[in-house]
Scaffold this motif. Structure first.
Motif, mmCIF file in Angstrom:
data_model
loop_
_atom_site.group_PDB
_atom_site.id
_atom_site.type_symbol
_atom_site.label_atom_id
_atom_site.label_comp_id
_atom_site.label_asym_id
_atom_site.label_seq_id
_atom_site.Cartn_x
_atom_site.Cartn_y
_atom_site.Cartn_z
ATOM 1 N N TYR A 47 -10.717 2.248 3.417
ATOM 2 C CA TYR A 47 -11.906 1.870 2.657
ATOM 3 C C TYR A 47 -11.530 1.470 1.238
ATOM 4 C CZ TYR A 47 -16.511 2.189 0.482
ATOM 5 O OH TYR A 47 -17.656 1.911 -0.209
ATOM 6 N N ARG A 48 -10.646 2.237 0.599
ATOM 7 C CA ARG A 48 -10.210 1.890 -0.762
ATOM 8 C C ARG A 48 -9.472 0.560 -0.778
ATOM 9 N NH1 ARG A 48 -8.072 7.785 -2.850
ATOM 10 N NH2 ARG A 48 -10.134 8.703 -3.121
ATOM 11 N N GLY A 49 -8.700 0.290 0.244
ATOM 12 C CA GLY A 49 -8.009 -0.990 0.347
ATOM 13 C C GLY A 49 -8.986 -2.148 0.482
ATOM 14 N N ALA A 62 -12.605 -6.667 -4.621
ATOM 15 C CA ALA A 62 -12.587 -6.837 -6.080
ATOM 16 C C ALA A 62 -11.597 -7.930 -6.477
ATOM 17 C CB ALA A 62 -12.222 -5.521 -6.750
ATOM 18 N N GLU A 63 -10.472 -7.992 -5.793
ATOM 19 C CA GLU A 63 -9.478 -9.028 -6.084
ATOM 20 C C GLU A 63 -10.023 -10.408 -5.745
ATOM 21 O OE1 GLU A 63 -5.311 -10.068 -4.072
ATOM 22 O OE2 GLU A 63 -5.383 -8.071 -4.975
ATOM 23 N N GLN A 64 -10.719 -10.524 -4.625
ATOM 24 C CA GLN A 64 -11.318 -11.803 -4.252
ATOM 25 C C GLN A 64 -12.382 -12.216 -5.262
ATOM 26 O OE1 GLN A 64 -12.807 -11.420 -0.270
ATOM 27 N NE2 GLN A 64 -11.225 -12.750 0.547
ATOM 28 N N GLN A 120 -14.146 -15.657 -9.736
ATOM 29 C CA GLN A 120 -14.624 -15.812 -11.108
ATOM 30 C C GLN A 120 -13.645 -16.634 -11.930
ATOM 31 O OE1 GLN A 120 -15.358 -11.894 -12.576
ATOM 32 N NE2 GLN A 120 -17.310 -11.681 -11.491
ATOM 33 N N GLU A 121 -12.348 -16.408 -11.750
ATOM 34 C CA GLU A 121 -11.348 -17.188 -12.461
ATOM 35 C C GLU A 121 -11.394 -18.647 -12.020
ATOM 36 O OE1 GLU A 121 -7.557 -15.414 -11.902
ATOM 37 O OE2 GLU A 121 -8.063 -13.618 -13.052
ATOM 38 N N GLY A 122 -11.608 -18.869 -10.730
ATOM 39 C CA GLY A 122 -11.693 -20.227 -10.206
ATOM 40 C C GLY A 122 -12.920 -20.957 -10.747
ATOM 41 N N SER A 123 -14.052 -20.268 -10.818
ATOM 42 C CA SER A 123 -15.259 -20.897 -11.341
ATOM 43 C C SER A 123 -15.150 -21.089 -12.846
ATOM 44 C CB SER A 123 -16.498 -20.060 -11.001
ATOM 45 O OG SER A 123 -16.439 -18.810 -11.661
ATOM 46 N N GLY A 124 -14.434 -20.220 -13.535
ATOM 47 C CA GLY A 124 -14.215 -20.364 -14.977
ATOM 48 C C GLY A 124 -13.328 -21.566 -15.263
#
Length: 101
Positions: A62-64, A70-72, A77-81
């Motif tokens: 579950y933590r994985g 969260a990484e995705q 967000q970086e891609g849209s930025g």
């Protein structure tokens, strides 16, 4: 070969001895109450260990999944930025769109 198999099938099996060998008592050849309790203790401990292991594996999985999500999300967000930095209206002619400054 066939006759040997037929003979072996028809011979009666040896009967077990009616009792224990001389010098042995029932307590010497059976585990008794102490053996039963030791076996029961090991079975109960193993059941608890298996349940705990399954719980820990589920928690790690579950933590994985949360870390992967969260990484995705951060990658999106970086891609849209990065796309927001490019101004589609700005065109410097020959080279295509240019980054807004």
């Amino acid at each position: 070969m066939y006759q040997l198999l037929v003979q072996l099938a028809n011979d009666p099996s040896p009967s077990p001895l009616p009792g224990l060998k001389p010098g042995l008592t029932q307590d010497m050849v059976t585990p008794g109450l102490l053996g039963f309790l030791a076996t029961a203790f090991i079975v109960i401990i193993m059941a608890f260990l298996i349940v705990d292991m399954v719980r820990r594996i589920r928690r790690v999985r579950y933590r994985g999944e949360l870390a992967e999500a969260a990484e995705q999300e951060s990658a999106e967000q970086e891609g849209s930025g990065a796309q927001a930095d490019v101004d589609p209206q700005a065109d410097d002619g020959e080279n295509g769109p240019r980054a807004a400054r």
